[in-house]
Design a protein around this motif. Structure first.
Motif, PDB file in Angstrom:
ATOM      1  N   UNK A  37       0.811  -1.211   0.000  1.00  0.00           N
ATOM      2  CA  UNK A  37       0.000   0.000   0.000  1.00  0.00           C
ATOM      3  C   UNK A  37       0.842   1.257   0.000  1.00  0.00           C
ATOM      4  N   UNK A  38       2.158   1.156   0.031  1.00  0.00           N
ATOM      5  CA  UNK A  38       3.015   2.327   0.038  1.00  0.00           C
ATOM      6  C   UNK A  38       3.137   2.950   1.415  1.00  0.00           C
ATOM      7  N   UNK A  39       3.844   4.070   1.468  1.00  0.00           N
ATOM      8  CA  UNK A  39       4.102   4.744   2.745  1.00  0.00           C
ATOM      9  C   UNK A  39       2.877   5.488   3.248  1.00  0.00           C
ATOM     10  N   UNK A  40       2.025   5.969   2.351  1.00  0.00           N
ATOM     11  CA  UNK A  40       0.819   6.701   2.733  1.00  0.00           C
ATOM     12  C   UNK A  40      -0.351   5.727   2.740  1.00  0.00           C
ATOM     13  N   UNK A  41      -0.687   5.263   3.941  1.00  0.00           N
ATOM     14  CA  UNK A  41      -1.718   4.235   4.059  1.00  0.00           C
ATOM     15  C   UNK A  41      -2.268   4.230   5.476  1.00  0.00           C
ATOM     16  N   UNK A  42      -3.254   3.382   5.682  1.00  0.00           N
ATOM     17  CA  UNK A  42      -3.782   3.112   7.012  1.00  0.00           C
ATOM     18  C   UNK A  42      -3.666   1.606   7.241  1.00  0.00           C
ATOM     19  N   UNK A  43      -3.006   1.237   8.330  1.00  0.00           N
ATOM     20  CA  UNK A  43      -2.956  -0.174   8.725  1.00  0.00           C
ATOM     21  C   UNK A  43      -4.146  -0.433   9.630  1.00  0.00           C
ATOM     22  N   UNK A  44      -4.930  -1.434   9.316  1.00  0.00           N
ATOM     23  CA  UNK A  44      -6.036  -1.813  10.188  1.00  0.00           C
ATOM     24  C   UNK A  44      -5.588  -3.041  10.964  1.00  0.00           C
ATOM     25  N   UNK A  45      -5.419  -2.850  12.266  1.00  0.00           N
ATOM     26  CA  UNK A  45      -5.077  -3.957  13.155  1.00  0.00           C
ATOM     27  C   UNK A  45      -6.376  -4.631  13.559  1.00  0.00           C
ATOM     28  N   UNK A  58     -18.640 -14.246  15.004  1.00  0.00           N
ATOM     29  CA  UNK A  58     -17.202 -14.035  15.063  1.00  0.00           C
ATOM     30  C   UNK A  58     -16.989 -12.564  15.419  1.00  0.00           C
ATOM     31  N   UNK A  59     -16.473 -12.304  16.624  1.00  0.00           N
ATOM     32  CA  UNK A  59     -16.280 -10.933  17.105  1.00  0.00           C
ATOM     33  C   UNK A  59     -14.854 -10.472  16.845  1.00  0.00           C
ATOM     34  N   UNK A  60     -14.733  -9.268  16.286  1.00  0.00           N
ATOM     35  CA  UNK A  60     -13.423  -8.691  15.990  1.00  0.00           C
ATOM     36  C   UNK A  60     -13.354  -7.255  16.497  1.00  0.00           C
ATOM     37  N   UNK A  61     -12.141  -6.809  16.768  1.00  0.00           N
ATOM     38  CA  UNK A  61     -11.862  -5.414  17.133  1.00  0.00           C
ATOM     39  C   UNK A  61     -10.989  -4.831  16.040  1.00  0.00           C
ATOM     40  N   UNK A  62     -11.324  -3.626  15.577  1.00  0.00           N
ATOM     41  CA  UNK A  62     -10.604  -2.947  14.511  1.00  0.00           C
ATOM     42  C   UNK A  62      -9.933  -1.694  15.059  1.00  0.00           C
ATOM     43  N   UNK A  63      -8.648  -1.523  14.745  1.00  0.00           N
ATOM     44  CA  UNK A  63      -7.886  -0.348  15.187  1.00  0.00           C
ATOM     45  C   UNK A  63      -7.135   0.220  13.993  1.00  0.00           C
ATOM     46  N   UNK A  64      -7.623   1.339  13.416  1.00  0.00           N
ATOM     47  CA  UNK A  64      -6.878   1.958  12.319  1.00  0.00           C
ATOM     48  C   UNK A  64      -5.625   2.662  12.834  1.00  0.00           C
ATOM     49  N   UNK A  65      -4.520   2.507  12.119  1.00  0.00           N
ATOM     50  CA  UNK A  65      -3.255   3.164  12.463  1.00  0.00           C
ATOM     51  C   UNK A  65      -2.769   3.895  11.209  1.00  0.00           C
ATOM     52  N   UNK A  66      -2.759   5.245  11.247  1.00  0.00           N
ATOM     53  CA  UNK A  66      -2.368   6.004  10.051  1.00  0.00           C
ATOM     54  C   UNK A  66      -0.854   6.037   9.841  1.00  0.00           C
ATOM     55  N   UNK A  67      -0.444   6.137   8.571  1.00  0.00           N
ATOM     56  CA  UNK A  67       0.967   6.257   8.187  1.00  0.00           C
ATOM     57  C   UNK A  67       1.086   7.352   7.123  1.00  0.00           C
ATOM     58  N   UNK A  68       2.253   7.977   7.066  1.00  0.00           N
ATOM     59  CA  UNK A  68       2.534   8.968   6.022  1.00  0.00           C
ATOM     60  C   UNK A  68       1.588  10.157   6.091  1.00  0.00           C
ATOM     61  N   UNK A  69       1.036  10.527   4.949  1.00  0.00           N
ATOM     62  CA  UNK A  69       0.174  11.711   4.885  1.00  0.00           C
ATOM     63  C   UNK A  69      -1.147  11.535   5.628  1.00  0.00           C
TER      64      UNK A  69
END
Length: 189
Positions: A37-45, A58-69
């Protein structure tokens, strides 16, 4: 006969102790998760929290982590608002909105599973869902890190990027301990 019984007890407790030591979260191996996804992206944990074949959830927790711009003024903040959409077959899509310039809190959602509690302890529930990230209506490049916190399950699967939407196809199998408990129980009957 006594030696066989003692051997079974040793194997049984070896499985119990071995499984207790492996209860930390493990990374889920997702084939195709090396999507670039390159340097400018969002990682979803994504944290898999609970898998319940009885209720087919099925229960999940989502945590967006921003990168770059996409990173705001401080680490962990977004530079622009973000919307995460999660959809699975048979369910209405769920949307989560994250405002800009604020610390991002994790969110939770539930996805339906297929397969249910059939053929215990050799059941293999499947989960299919889609994840999409948008900012101002435009797709945001996303990569994923997934951890398995479920009790008694091992998760594997594939992920693919189709038109800026990540498609997950996960498979669950029981950990060795529940299988061993069941087999010991059946052997004892």
């Amino acid at each position: 006969m006594l030696a066989v019984a003692a051997g079974l007890v040793v194997v049984y407790y070896g499985l119990v102790i071995g499984s207790m030591q492996r209860r930390d979260a493990t990374e889920v191996a997702l084939d195709g998760s090396s999507l670039s996804s390159g340097a400018d992206r969002v990682t979803v944990e994504i944290e898999a929290l609970e898998l319940d074949p009885g209720s087919s959830t099925f229960d999940v927790r989502l945590q967006p982590v921003p990168h770059g711009t996409f990173t705001g003024d401080s680490p962990g903040e977004l530079a622009a608002p973000l919307e995460l959409r999660v959809a699975s077959p048979g369910q209405s899509p769920v949307s989560f909105d994250f405002p800009s310039q604020q610390i991002i809190d994790p969110v939770g959602t539930t996805v339906d599973i297929a397969g249910g509690a059939q053929s215990f302890p050799f059941d293999h529930p499947r989960m299919e869902f889609r994840l999409e990230a948008l900012s101002a209506g435009e797709p945001v490049p996303v990569d994923v890190e997934m951890a398995d916190q479920t009790e008694g399950w091992n998760l594997t699967g594939t992920i693919s990027d189709v038109d800026d939407v990540l498609r997950f196809d996960l498979d669950a199998s029981r950990e060795m301990l529940p299988v061993a408990f069941t087999l010991f129980y059946i052997a004892g009957i």
